[in-house]
Motif scaffolding. Sequence first.
Motif: not given
Length: 271
Positions: A37-55
């Motif tokens: 239930h909970l672990l799938p939330g981690v890749p979303i935050v990481l995608a924002y911090l490392l990729l989509t946010g800076p882009l």
Amino acid sequence: MPGPSSFSRRPAPSTAGRLRSAIEGGRHSWATSLALHLLPGVPIVLAYLLLTGPLVRAIGYPPFLAWVLAMCLGLVPVQLGTLFWLGARPGGRRSLRGVVAYADRPIRRWPLVGVVTGLVLWTFVAGSVAQPVDRVLQERVFAWLPWASEVSGTTGAFTGHAESKVVTTLAVSLILSGVLGPVTEELYFRGFLLPRLPAGRWAPAVNTALFSLYHFWTPWQFFSRVLLFLPAVWCTWRGRDLRVSLWVHVIGNTTGQLLGLIAVTAGLASG
């Protein structure tokens, strides 16, 4: 008389095969259920911090677009990919049958329309009531989160951006957050995880609470999500029909995105 080595032996299942059997099988353990239930939330935050946010910051679009893209990149491959991985069949075929439950459509058409309509109306009423509480929690409890003012799709998040970029952001969100994300989440959380929860009659409440917790990027919406989603999750579990929560989730999300898009194009929310 032939020795033991002369008989063919069935190869021992691989680690991946044992893991697939444990996850796809009947009731999950509490540890497995919490992790799934909970672990799938981690890749979303990481995608924002490392990729989509800076882009998104680099190209000058509203930060909300970064979260829309992060939810797509971190959500769909992980959740839908898990379901299709579990649905691997001999010969390389993939099937969600046996992985996703509540897909037999036991509720007839018109009762389904009535239930979904009532639940969609509930989400709008409950959302209006809960919105002030969300705002207070966001501003007074979770303001320390670096993205607290960026993840919301309210009109204030678009201030200072060109109308064309706001329209593009909302149009992309309409497809990704309105349709693709909700469909994936419902297949995973309601079709896969809900029937395997070791919680008995409390399964809808536990599933809704864990689904709300999995949204690490908007913790201030925990109580409002429970309020909005619990009736639909309960009806899905009780009626054993995945279409209930799926349609409620998709209609609720797309309506919210459409209203924002209409407001902007009508000149009511342009920056």
